[in-house]
Design an enzyme around this catalytic site. Structure first.
Site, short mmCIF file in Angstrom:
data_model
loop_
_atom_site.label_atom_id
_atom_site.label_comp_id
_atom_site.label_asym_id
_atom_site.label_seq_id
_atom_site.Cartn_x
_atom_site.Cartn_y
_atom_site.Cartn_z
N ASP A 238 -4.52 -0.93 -1.73
CA ASP A 238 -5.83 -0.76 -1.09
C ASP A 238 -6.74 -0.10 -2.13
O ASP A 238 -6.37 0.94 -2.71
CB ASP A 238 -5.64 0.16 0.14
CG ASP A 238 -6.62 -0.10 1.26
OD1 ASP A 238 -6.97 -1.27 1.50
OD2 ASP A 238 -7.04 0.88 1.91
N LYS B 250 -6.95 -5.13 -2.93
CA LYS B 250 -7.74 -5.62 -1.81
C LYS B 250 -8.69 -4.54 -1.35
O LYS B 250 -8.48 -3.36 -1.64
CB LYS B 250 -6.81 -6.04 -0.67
CG LYS B 250 -5.96 -4.89 -0.16
CD LYS B 250 -4.91 -5.37 0.82
CE LYS B 250 -4.10 -4.24 1.35
NZ LYS B 250 -4.84 -3.27 2.17
N HIS C 252 -10.70 6.81 1.83
CA HIS C 252 -9.32 6.72 1.33
C HIS C 252 -9.23 5.66 0.23
O HIS C 252 -10.05 4.74 0.18
CB HIS C 252 -8.36 6.35 2.48
CG HIS C 252 -8.61 4.99 3.03
ND1 HIS C 252 -9.60 4.73 3.95
CD2 HIS C 252 -8.03 3.79 2.76
CE1 HIS C 252 -9.62 3.44 4.22
NE2 HIS C 252 -8.68 2.83 3.51
N ASP D 277 0.79 -1.24 0.00
CA ASP D 277 0.00 0.00 0.00
C ASP D 277 0.83 1.30 0.00
O ASP D 277 0.56 2.20 0.81
CB ASP D 277 -0.97 0.01 1.20
CG ASP D 277 -1.93 -1.18 1.18
OD1 ASP D 277 -1.86 -2.00 0.26
OD2 ASP D 277 -2.75 -1.28 2.12
N HIS E 23 -10.66 0.64 -2.65
CA HIS E 23 -12.05 0.60 -2.16
C HIS E 23 -13.04 1.23 -3.14
O HIS E 23 -12.76 2.30 -3.70
CB HIS E 23 -12.16 1.37 -0.84
CG HIS E 23 -11.32 0.82 0.27
ND1 HIS E 23 -11.40 -0.48 0.70
CD2 HIS E 23 -10.39 1.42 1.07
CE1 HIS E 23 -10.55 -0.67 1.70
NE2 HIS E 23 -9.92 0.46 1.94
N CYS F 77 -1.81 -2.47 7.72
CA CYS F 77 -1.79 -3.44 6.61
C CYS F 77 -0.49 -4.25 6.54
O CYS F 77 -0.53 -5.43 6.19
CB CYS F 77 -2.11 -2.73 5.30
SG CYS F 77 -3.86 -2.25 5.25
C1 VGL Z 1 -4.73 0.72 5.67
C2 VGL Z 1 -6.34 1.47 7.12
C3 VGL Z 1 -7.32 1.28 6.17
C4 VGL Z 1 -3.28 0.42 5.42
C5 VGL Z 1 -5.69 0.49 4.72
O1 VGL Z 1 -2.86 0.30 4.24
O2 VGL Z 1 -2.53 0.31 6.40
N1 VGL Z 1 -5.07 1.20 6.86
N2 VGL Z 1 -6.98 0.79 4.98
ZN ZN Z 2 -8.39 0.80 3.42
#
Ligand code: VGL
Ligand code: ZN
Length: 201
Positions: free
Chosen positions: A46, A106, A81, A8, A48, A151
């Site tokens: 990440d 993901k 995010h 990420d 979403h 993550c």
């Molecule tokens: C993450 C919170 C929500 C991360 C991803 O990549 O650490 N943290 N989504």
């Molecule tokens: Zn996330």
């Protein structure tokens, strides 16, 4: 075979991003410098949909960083995010991705969050990362990316469960919560994770 897993490394987790992590951008040059030490490099992203259930904005009257019970699991509510197609969801442009053979996305299921690059938080669905790494015959993983205490941590826990030898490159990651990450490092070292610096490679 040694594999680097970049977790990420996206704008929303870097300074100025929606879920910014202090010094998150400092990892980029470090990761660029170490990539040639690895025979395989993969990344996670990440990713979403708008209105994802992990966003505080999807729950009336709730604020970011509040915890709720969500489908029987504790869920931290995050600021919006890494929305698919947004700038914040992009991997930092300064990160050299030429050697990245595959990116595992993901967090696409609107109803469930996904911290680990291997499985969603309910361990219902695999991303295919474990099978991919096993087919590549890699035994040893080196982790970097963001956020160290979220993550990266949950991806490492699944990597251990999947039977990989795990290393964490400390100067190539940054946590959202420094104290959580301190405790997690103790836990992970006691479970056999080597915590190293990029200079040790
Ligand atoms: C993450 C919170 C929500 C991360 C991803 O990549 O650490 N943290 N989504
Ligand atoms: Zn996330």
């Amino acid at each position: 075979m040694k594999t680097l897993v970049i977790v990420d490394a996206q704008y929303d987790f870097m300074p100025g991003g929606a879920l910014e992590i202090k010094e998150g951008d400092k990892i980029v040059p470090v990761i660029n410098q170490i990539q040639d030490k690895f025979e395989l490099v993969v990344a996670t992203q990440d990713w979403h949909p708008k209105g994802h259930s992990s966003f505080a904005s999807s729950h009336e009257g709730k604020n970011a960083f509040e915890k709720i019970d969500w489908r029987g699991m504790e869920q931290v509510l995050w600021p919006d995010h890494c929305v698919q197609g947004s700038k914040g969801a992009e991997i930092h442009a300064d990160l050299n991705t030429n050697a990245v053979e595959a990116i595992f996305r993901k967090g696409m299921n609107p109803k469930i969050d996904s911290y680990s690059g291997f499985y969603d938080n309910g361990h219902e669905k695999s991303t295919g990362l474990s099978g991919y790494l096993k087919e590549k015959n890699t035994k040893e993983l080196y982790f970097c990316g963001l956020a160290a205490d979220i993550c990266v941590y949950f991806t490492i826990k699944d990597a251990l469960k999947e039977g990989f030898k795990v290393n964490l490159i400390k100067d190539a990651t940054r946590p959202l919560d420094v104290n959580d990450f301190k405790d997690q490092q103790k836990e992970l070292s006691s479970r056999g994770v080597e915590i190293i610096e990029s200079n040790d490679l």
